[in-house]
Design a protein around this motif. Structure first.
Motif, short mmCIF file in Angstrom:
data_model
loop_
_atom_site.label_atom_id
_atom_site.label_comp_id
_atom_site.label_asym_id
_atom_site.label_seq_id
_atom_site.Cartn_x
_atom_site.Cartn_y
_atom_site.Cartn_z
N ARG A 1199 28.20 -19.53 7.16
CA ARG A 1199 27.73 -18.92 8.40
C ARG A 1199 26.32 -18.37 8.22
NH1 ARG A 1199 31.14 -18.26 13.09
NH2 ARG A 1199 33.06 -19.24 12.45
N LEU A 1200 25.59 -18.28 9.32
CA LEU A 1200 24.28 -17.65 9.30
C LEU A 1200 24.51 -16.14 9.24
CD1 LEU A 1200 21.24 -18.00 9.61
CD2 LEU A 1200 21.54 -17.92 12.06
N GLN A 1201 23.95 -15.48 8.22
CA GLN A 1201 24.22 -14.05 8.06
C GLN A 1201 23.15 -13.21 8.77
OE1 GLN A 1201 25.51 -12.49 4.20
NE2 GLN A 1201 23.72 -11.18 4.27
N ALA A 1202 21.89 -13.64 8.65
CA ALA A 1202 20.83 -12.83 9.26
C ALA A 1202 19.63 -13.70 9.54
CB ALA A 1202 20.44 -11.71 8.32
N THR A 1203 18.88 -13.35 10.57
CA THR A 1203 17.60 -14.00 10.84
C THR A 1203 16.53 -12.92 10.71
OG1 THR A 1203 18.64 -15.57 12.31
CG2 THR A 1203 16.26 -15.33 12.50
N LEU A 1204 15.57 -13.12 9.80
CA LEU A 1204 14.55 -12.10 9.53
C LEU A 1204 13.24 -12.58 10.14
CD1 LEU A 1204 15.43 -11.80 5.72
CD2 LEU A 1204 16.43 -10.50 7.59
N SER A 1205 12.70 -11.81 11.09
CA SER A 1205 11.43 -12.25 11.67
C SER A 1205 10.39 -11.16 11.48
CB SER A 1205 11.61 -12.60 13.14
OG SER A 1205 11.72 -11.44 13.89
N GLY A 1206 9.23 -11.54 10.98
CA GLY A 1206 8.19 -10.55 10.72
C GLY A 1206 6.88 -11.23 10.42
N HIS A 1207 6.92 -12.54 10.19
CA HIS A 1207 5.68 -13.27 9.89
C HIS A 1207 5.05 -13.81 11.18
CE1 HIS A 1207 5.81 -13.38 5.52
NE2 HIS A 1207 7.13 -13.54 5.61
N MET A 1208 3.74 -14.00 11.10
CA MET A 1208 3.01 -14.56 12.24
C MET A 1208 2.84 -16.07 12.08
SD MET A 1208 2.60 -11.83 13.86
CE MET A 1208 1.55 -12.32 15.21
N GLY A 1209 2.92 -16.58 10.85
CA GLY A 1209 2.68 -18.00 10.63
C GLY A 1209 3.91 -18.70 10.09
N HIS A 1210 3.78 -20.01 9.81
CA HIS A 1210 4.90 -20.77 9.26
C HIS A 1210 5.27 -20.23 7.89
CE1 HIS A 1210 4.24 -23.18 12.59
NE2 HIS A 1210 3.56 -24.19 12.08
N ILE A 1211 6.56 -20.23 7.58
CA ILE A 1211 7.02 -19.81 6.25
C ILE A 1211 6.80 -20.98 5.29
CG2 ILE A 1211 8.99 -18.97 4.89
CD1 ILE A 1211 8.38 -17.05 7.08
N THR A 1212 6.22 -20.69 4.12
CA THR A 1212 5.97 -21.78 3.17
C THR A 1212 6.84 -21.67 1.92
OG1 THR A 1212 4.20 -20.47 2.25
CG2 THR A 1212 3.58 -22.13 3.89
N CYS A 1213 7.34 -20.42 1.59
CA CYS A 1213 8.14 -20.28 0.37
C CYS A 1213 9.04 -19.05 0.51
CB CYS A 1213 7.24 -20.14 -0.85
SG CYS A 1213 5.82 -19.06 -0.58
N VAL A 1214 10.25 -19.15 -0.08
CA VAL A 1214 11.17 -18.00 -0.11
C VAL A 1214 11.75 -17.90 -1.51
CG1 VAL A 1214 11.91 -17.92 2.31
CG2 VAL A 1214 13.05 -19.45 0.73
N THR A 1215 12.14 -16.68 -1.90
CA THR A 1215 12.83 -16.53 -3.19
C THR A 1215 13.70 -15.28 -3.14
OG1 THR A 1215 12.52 -16.49 -5.57
CG2 THR A 1215 10.96 -15.20 -4.29
N PHE A 1216 14.73 -15.25 -4.01
CA PHE A 1216 15.62 -14.09 -4.12
C PHE A 1216 15.27 -13.28 -5.36
CE2 PHE A 1216 18.42 -16.64 -1.46
CZ PHE A 1216 19.05 -15.67 -0.67
#
Length: 1648
Positions: A1199-1216
């Protein structure tokens, strides 16, 4: 590669010398011999208990059991009938011949007076003279019965004793007289001392003697079982009985001597009553030892027989076995036909000679040649000619001849083009012994592939010097051509054959009508390859002539009665591939009462009468072995067509016969369904949540019992449901039933399943069937190679488009449950990512009117399978949609049809015409019900209110006329409108009538008293009008193309639908009341949302548009115009992929009425994913997309747990972060945001970069992050404060850091990789470079932080030491660019790499040897990942598949076709979940590896080097606003000792539960953490020794365990406040147990 056994190979090459050794039918048929009155209870139990018990035991081996008790259902009157005895003896021979094990069971003993003598068939002349010495009436009678021949007297005139089976009395009387006379004469002769005692034998004794004889020289040396009962001594002085007792005792002795001891069973005299005993449990109990012994004996015989069978095996063996069984079926038909029909007509001889001469000439002149086609009507000797050629061709060729023969439609595999060709291709591959196997690696049972495969095999034959291949196909016109066939059905027939390949086909359809391409037809017209045969004159000798067949039918009707025989003939005619004897008995023999007498008067048969029928029908019936079953079918096609005309004249009789056959096959399923239905009604609403059914992952789904579908179901039974018209059962039990689909793929192949679905689509227009067909068609390539993927493919394709309830939901749930029950590794999709597999255009129907005028009006019949079309001129017609056939023309009007309407309830068709009349037709009987002649001008619109029996019509005379539906009488006339009435519509279940007119008004009327309720004034003439099903919108057409939408209740104007520019020709609204389809003059259909007036999509039609209709539930949109009707898929979700939002929709929302806007909203969310990462503990995944959104997914529930929005541009990388509490995201807006997963809020935004972020990772200490941007700047900074620790200008396209955080590795994709020693700080000399000759494409760091492995375009991999950059190993073995490389955590020596050469290699890093080459992909390998323990590798390639490999043995374990290009994927440490990054898709496939062999390995956590310790001062954690700590529950030692000491017991110190170990990574108490900190300070820059750390982990886990147990014993009170749980930590959300972890503590651990 092992070749097949010699016997199999010989048969496959077409040699028939050893045909008696071929496997026979898989049936055990045992004849039961006994007198009528003795052993009744034993015989009943054999039939009712032993038989069924054995059947269930051997069902999975597909063996059929039949005990033949000739006395069952008879009155015993014909027990001693010599004519009947002949048939019974034939039946014993037949049992011996066909039974797989055991053939005879005899009961001897009991009352001797019941052993009645029977007239002997032959008597020596000498003994006969002694019998008839006296000249009396008795002697004269016996003399009349016997006739001298060959020195013996033969009993003659069987027809005297047994020719009239309906009225038996007279023949029985005559026989009794003769028998009595014979007995008396024999007794007299005995007294005179003649040896005639054995002429008084009873039928049972004669049967036993025949069985003993067969035992010696038959197929079954141990196939006989005897049951004895003591014979009481006779008290009467009847000489006959005394003789009988003597004979029986002798017989018992003889049987004892001949049979093994286990085959002789004795039963006590207790149940020796001659009258039928009460079939209660009492008798059953007494006889249970008898039943057990009999069952054991028969089981042993069957097991013995099965043990000699060749092992079917898997893969190649299974293929050979399947092809072998198919081919010998056709060979047997060929042998039998050749034996029964000799070539005696001159034209056949001449044709055969001409064909053989031509073949010889072609071969000798080495020239290419066309195939031979023989055409002739039924009974012209085509098949005889073909079989004659089959056996003759050996003589004319000097080289070895390989022959393949097929009788089209004689078996399921020869009934369809696709299957016929597939099996032939596999057979040719086997007999040519092609080295790469019988199934090429890239095989696909797709029509185009099989066609090319066949042509390439023929080219291969050309290279054979010493062999000649002949292919014979009989009745090629009977092969079912299906829609999936390329171009035309028979386009695969090659028109130019190599010199050593010959193809001979026969057809009873002329060349012009065969499904050939024009070029093929031209070729065939060449003189010497197209032969015409004339019908042979009807002679009584010709078994396939109509005259002969009719004569045979007439005779049989006389013997069995017309009623009984027509029932038998009807069933045989309706069965597609014949019926077995057992099936016929189930259909024709009632078994509810075992003591009842079954008579032919009631059209019922018994074992005995059916056996007689079998021998009497020998000339017109043949028994053939199909799929291991011996079936009865008509010998000649002419017999089948004659029987169809004679016995199944009406459609209803045909449907009834098919229903009976379907019920026979599906009896057990239908019973189960009924039982289930009752349970459902008792528990309404057992599933509280609509989503529960489908959204449970496969591993929460309810356990299920798989339905036992046999090959019989797959081959034929579905067809009977289809032809019986029972579409709902057809869907439930077969084409939309997972067990059926699985059985079809496993017992036959995916191509056969495709053929079945194609066949069903010729009859049914149904969205469910279209979706299943689409899924199977799209997955057929992969299922050819890996049939085990069926469950996963069904889930992947159908899950997104499935409604919450219904047949497809059941199908998907069953597929999930099957995957759940599968015990080997299996990839199972947990969510959907594919578009529904249904084409936008489902079908185009050509409905050409005779006059050539186009279609003007269209109505869909209530069944949804028929259309009513009205042409521009002429009468309306009824068409069947999917078979594209005209069913009926409604003749009755004299003018053009201007309006039509079909009522839903009682199926009436109303037509209004230019001739001013309205006709009501009954669609059941297709007759006129009423004709209404009330109008004085053409009728423009009609409607009906069936529940009030009213017809409403409006015309150019501006009147609305209401008449009676029953007799057409006028009810009322509404003269309100001032212009022609253009539309009448009935809404609200016939309560309200809406009318509109060219005077610009829409009026609403009350139907009760026809009073005007309201008027809407449109201000312009209205040409057409409709009201949505929910009575919300009123849509009117004004002018040429103005469509106005108003509210229906108030008439308020809402909007104008105006995106179309051309003239509107027709329009209609969907049943969801939210969409309108508008057909325009530019041949386009515009689909609008009625709520927003937005254009949703446009459909292009290839013809003019005159009328539109929408099927029930909005499944299809039908557009008619010109001579065609196009059917489009119109379901709301058909162009959207599944994307489930987080929050559960309320049940009201999920209905299709409102979900269009919701789906549009979802579509806006489908922005392609740009990056992807999985957390270390494998619980979460994070994806970034092109709209600045980061989504966090829960992997266990997908399931989708959360949607985090805060950037103005395209997301290029994510990490935990390593402790999985933070997510970092980098974007094109040059910022990195640190998100707290505890409350999904940003805790820090790092703005140190000057250009778009490119790479981002977090170090093992959980404190520092490393990020690189597009301008080659790399920063190392603190996550909690944003303080920059290091920065440098260096490659930044891909970055990785060792686990000990000493080295960073950076690459820009050129031919070098930089190694940066982080401990030394920002000193440029410390950036060492390692390089390849060509571009470096990939690299991986080993878990011990010692080595880096790089892969390059130079096809090699290199292993470098990180400390010093020294090259320590070169790995060479790939033949193309290396694209990916992976290493595991615990297996230090293993490396797995993938390359463009489509292979992967498992290397040993120390020795540089390649341990295994993993080949299985059909495209370039692009990505590979290895589990933590190194046991499993996962690879993805350009062939759009994922494959799971076992690295130890180098084997592929399972695979999954994604059908969409993949950019990459991430796996959890044990590979239990795989998250895939697709090309240009916004959905995230989450795939589960069920039964993963890998074990979970935790990535070792290292502490930060001490040098940085001063700079990395832990910041005090911010306390959240809410108090989340539970009162008085802390983790210090004092609390434990004080409050929970009583829990600390030895048991608690046991092995930590695996799940806890995974979830509580390092959560020690404050005390322990401070100890670690001290140890760090002492250690000055070096690594912390692992001793105290491991101790800390063990202690913390011990604490966790105690706490978990404490919570289990006395759980803390839960707060009902929902917002709390939202803010609580991730760990609380993963599992429902209540841990005392809060974000505060988690942050403290992170600071460690």
């Amino acid at each position: 590669m092992s070749a097949p056994e010699p016997l199999v190979l010989e048969a496959l090459q077409g040699h028939v010398q050893q045909h008696d050794k071929w496997p026979g039918p898989r049936a055990v048929k045992i004849f039961v011999a006994s007198t009528y009155k003795n052993f009744r209870e034993e015989r009943r139990q054999v039939l009712e208990l032993v038989g069924p018990e054995l059947q269930t035991t051997y069902d999975d081996r597909y063996i059929e059991f039949e005990f033949v008790d000739m006395h069952y259902g008879t009155d015993g009157g014909d027990e001693a009938n010599p004519a009947l005895l002949r048939y019974h003896l034939d039946e014993i021979r037949c049992c011996n011949q066909t039974s797989k094990a055991g053939f005879f069971l005899c009961f001897i003993g009991g009352n001797p007076s019941h052993y009645h003598p029977v007239l002997p068939f032959t008597i020596d002349a000498e003994r006969f003279e002694q019998l008839v010495k006296s000249d009396g009436a008795q002697s004269a009678l016996i003399k009349a019965c016997y006739k001298l021949g060959d020195g013996r007297y033969h009993l003659e005139g069987d027809d005297k004793w047994y020719s009239d089976l309906l009225e038996r009395d007279e023949q029985r009387k005559r026989l009794t007289g003769a028998q009595r006379a014979f007995n008396n004469l024999a007794l007299e002769a005995l007294e005179r001392g003649s040896d005639v005692a054995d002429l008084l034998r009873s039928p049972v004794e004669i049967q036993c003697e025949l069985a003993l004889e067969l035992l010696k020289n038959g197929k079954h040396p141990e196939g006989m079982v005897a049951v004895f009962k003591d014979i009481p001594e006779s008290k009467s002085d009847d000489k006959l009985i005394t003789i009988t007792i003597e004979r029986l005792k002798k017989l018992q002795k003889k049987l004892e001597d001949s049979l093994p001891a286990t085959h002789v069973i004795r039963v006590g005299p207790s149940s020796a009553e001659s009258t039928p005993t009460d079939p209660g449990s009492d008798a059953e109990e007494k006889l249970s030892p008898f039943r057990d012994k009999l069952q054991t004996v028969v089981s042993l015989l069957v097991d013995d027989s099965l043990s000699t069978e060749p092992d079917q095996g898997k893969g190649r063996k299974k293929t050979v076995q399947e092809v072998f069984l198919e081919h010998i079926t056709h060979l047997r038909i060929c042998i039998e036909h050749n034996k029964n029909f000799k070539v005696n007509a001159k034209q056949i001889e001449d044709t055969a000679k001409s064909i053989l001469d031509n073949a010889k000439e072609y071969y000798e002149s080495r020239s290419r040649h066309p195939p031979v086609l023989i055409h002739g009507p039924d009974a012209s000797g085509k098949t005889t000619l073909l079989t004659h050629l089959y056996f003759k061709c050996e003589e004319i060729f000097p080289k070895r001849v390989l022959r393949i023969v097929r009788f089209s439609a004689a078996t399921p595999r020869s009934a369809y083009n696709l299957e016929l060709l597939r099996v032939m291709c596999q057979q040719i591959s086997i007999i040519l012994n092609i080295p790469e196997g019988y199934l090429p690696k890239d095989a696909s049972f797709d029509p185009l592939y099989i066609n090319n495969w066949f042509q390439s095999l023929l080219r291969r034959c050309e290279e054979m010097e010493n062999e000649i291949l002949l292919i014979f196909i009989d009745n090629i016109h009977r092969v079912n051509p299906l829609e999936c066939d390329i171009v035309t059905g028979l386009s695969w027939l090659p028109m130019s054959l190599p010199r050593n390949v010959f193809l001979v086909c026969t057809s009873s359809v002329p060349l012009e009508q065969l499904q050939l391409t024009p070029a093929q037809k031209e070729k065939f017209k060449v003189q010497n390859c197209y032969h015409l045969l004339d019908a042979i004159d009807d002679t009584t000798e010709n078994c396939s002539s109509e005259q002969f067949i009719d004569g045979a039918f007439d005779n049989l009707e006389v013997v069995f009665g017309a009623k009984a025989f027509s029932k038998l003939a009807g069933y045989i005619t309706c069965s597609e591939f014949g019926l077995t004897e057992l099936e016929l008995l189930e259909l024709l023999m009632p078994t509810s009462n075992s003591d009842a007498v079954i008579t032919l008067h009631d059209a019922n048969f018994t074992f005995s009468t059916l056996a007689v029928a079998k021998y009497m029908m020998k000339t017109i019936i043949s028994e053939q072995v199909v799929s291991g079953r011996s079936t009865w079918r008509w010998r000649a096609a002419a017999a089948g067509s004659r029987a169809r005309r004679r016995y199944i004249r009406v459609q209803s009789a045909l449907r009834d016969a098919h229903s009976d056959l379907a019920a026979l096959h599906f009896a057990s399923f239908l019973q189960d369904a009924e039982e289930n239905d009752t349970s459902e009604t008792q528990e309404p609403g057992c599933v509280a949540d609509d989503d529960a059914l489908l959204d449970s992952t496969p591993f929460h789904s309810a356990s299920r019992t798989a339905a036992a579908f046999t090959q019989r179901h797959v081959e034929e039974s579905w067809l009977h449901l289809l032809l019986a018209g029972d579409f709902s059962k057809l869907k439930d039990l077969t084409v939309c039933n997972f067990d059926f689909l699985l059985a079809a793929v496993q017992t036959v192949t995916i191509s056969y399943l495709r053929c079945i679905l194609e066949h069903v689509r010729c009859y049914i227009l149904d969205r469910d069937v279209e979706l299943v067909y689409g899924a199977v068609r799209k997955a057929s390539d992969i299922l050819t190679r890996d049939p085990m993927q069926l469950g996963a493919q069904i889930i992947a394709w159908l899950r997104p488009s499935v409604a919450r309830r219904g047949v497809l939901a059941t199908l998907v749930t069953a597929a999930m449950a099957w995957c759940d029950g599968y015990d080997k590794p299996l990839l199972v999709p947990l969510n959907g990512w594919l578009h529904p597999p249904i084409a936008s255009t489902v079908r185009v129907v050509s409905a050409g009117a005779a006059s050539g005028a186009g279609v003007r009006l269209l109505q869909l019949a209530p069944s949804g399978q028929h259309l009513v079309l009205a042409p521009a001129t002429g009468d309306p017609q009824l068409w069947h949609v999917m078979s594209n056939s005209r069913v009926h023309t409604f003749k009755g009007h004299s003018g053009r049809i201007l309006s039509m309407c079909v009522t839903r309830e009682s199926q009436y068709l109303l037509t209004g015409s230019e001739d001013t009349s309205v006709i009501v037709w009954d669609l059941h009987t297709l007759a006129v019900k009423t004709k209404i002649l009330e109008h004085i001008a053409p009728v423009l619109c009609v409607a009906a209110i069936v529940n009030r029996s009213l017809v409403i019509s409006g015309g150019e005379d501006s009147a609305v006329i209401v008449t009676s539906l029953v007799d057409g009488a006028l009810v009322t006339k509404l003269d309100h409108h001032r212009g022609p009435v253009t539309e009448v519509k009935v809404i609200q279940d016939g309560e309200i009538l809406v009318t509109c007119s060219q005077d610009g008004t829409v009026c609403t009327w009350n139907v009760d008293n026809f009073t005007l309720l309201s008027t809407v004034n449109a201000g312009a003439p209205i040409h057409a009008m409709t009201v949505t099903d929910d009575n919300v919108f009123l849509v009117t057409l004004q002018g040429d193309n103005e469509l106005h939408v108003r509210t229906f209740i108030t008439g308020t104007h809402l909007h104008l639908l105006k995106r179309h520019k051309a003239k509107v020709k027709c329009f209609c609204v969907g049943h969801d009341s939210s969409r309108a389809a508008v057909g325009c003059a530019d041949q386009r259909i515009y689909i609008y949302s009625l709520h927003s007036a937005q254009l949703l999509r446009t459909l292009a039609a290839a013809h003019d548009l005159a009328a539109l209709a929408i099927a029930d539930k909005d499944h299809f949109l039908l557009a008619a115009g010109g001579n065609r009707v196009t059917i489009y898929s119109f379901h709301t979700e058909d162009n959207l992929t599944n994307f489930r939002p987080t929050k559960q929709m309320s049940r009201r929302q999920t209905k299709s009425r409102t979900n269009i806007t919701l789906l549009q909203a979802e579509q806006n969310e489908l922005i392609p994913i740009s990056c992807l990462e999985v957390s270390r503990d494998g619980q979460l995944a994070a994806s970034g997309c092109a709209r600045g959104l980061v989504r966090v997914w829960q992997l266990s529930t997908h399931r989708l747990q959360a949607t985090l929005s805060g950037h103005m541009g395209h997301i290029t990388c994510v990490t935990f972060s390593p402790n999985n509490l933070l997510v970092l995201s980098g974007s094109e807006d040059r910022t990195v945001v640190v998100w707290q997963l505890a409350d999904n809020s940003p805790s820090l935004t790092y703005k140190g970069h000057q250009s778009a972020l490119q790479t981002l990772l977090m170090m093992s200490d959980g404190r520092r992050a490393m990020s690189g941007d597009r301008s080659r700047h790399v920063h190392v900074w603190l996550v909690d404060s944003g303080i920059v620790l290091l920065s440098a200008t260096c490659p930044s396209t891909s970055i990785d850091v060792t686990l000990n955080m000493k080295y960073a590795v950076l690459s820009d994709g050129d031919n070098s990789v930089r190694i940066w020693a982080l401990a030394e700080g920002d000193i440029s000399e410390e950036k060492r470079s390692v390089s390849h000759a060509e571009r470096v494409t990939c690299f991986a760091l080993t878990a011990d932080s010692q080595h880096i492995v790089t892969g390059s375009c130079d096809m090699s991999l290199k292993v470098w030491q990180l400390n010093g950059g020294k090259l320590s190993q070169v790995l060479v073995g790939h033949t193309d660019i290396v694209t990916c490389v992976a290493v595991s955590i615990t297996n230090k020596t293993q490396v797995v790499s993938g390359s463009w050469d489509c292979n992967l290699i498992v290397w040993d890093i120390n020795t540089g040897t390649d341990l295994h080459l993993l080949s299985g992909h059909l495209g370039k390998v692009t990505c590979v990942k290895v589990t933590g323990d190194g046991s499993i590798a996962v690879s993805g390639a350009e062939d759009k598949t994922l494959i799971i490999w076992e690295t130890k043995r180098g084997l592929a374990l399972t695979s999954l076709a994604l059908h969409v290009p993949l950019l990459g994927f991430q796996i959890t440490s044990d590979c239990s979940r795989i998250v895939v990054h697709l090309l240009d898709r916004g959905c995230l496939p989450i795939i589960c590896l069920h039964n993963t062999p890998a074990t979970y390995v935790k990535i070792p956590t290292y502490a930060a080097p001490t040098k940085d310790a001063d700079e990395l001062r832990p910041l005090a954690p911010k306390r959240p606003m809410r108090r989340l700590l539970k009162k008085e529950v802390s983790l210090d030692t004092y609390t434990w000792q004080k409050k929970y000491a009583h829990l600390t017991s030895a048991a608690m110190m046991a092995q930590v539960d695996e799940r806890l170990k995974r979830r509580f990574s390092v959560s020690a108490s404050m005390e322990e953490i401070s100890k670690i900190q001290e140890a760090k300070n002492k250690d000055l820059g070096s690594q912390v020794s692992l001793g105290p750390e491991q101790a800390a982990i063990a202690q913390s886990q011990h604490f966790d365990q105690l706490e978990a147990l404490w919570n289990k014993i006395s759980p803390p009170r839960r707060r009902s406040n929902k917002s709390l749980s939202k803010q609580s930590s991730l760990i609380e959300r993963v599992d429902s147990s209540d841990e005392d972890h809060t974000p505060v503590e988690e942050q403290e651990h992170m600071v460690e």
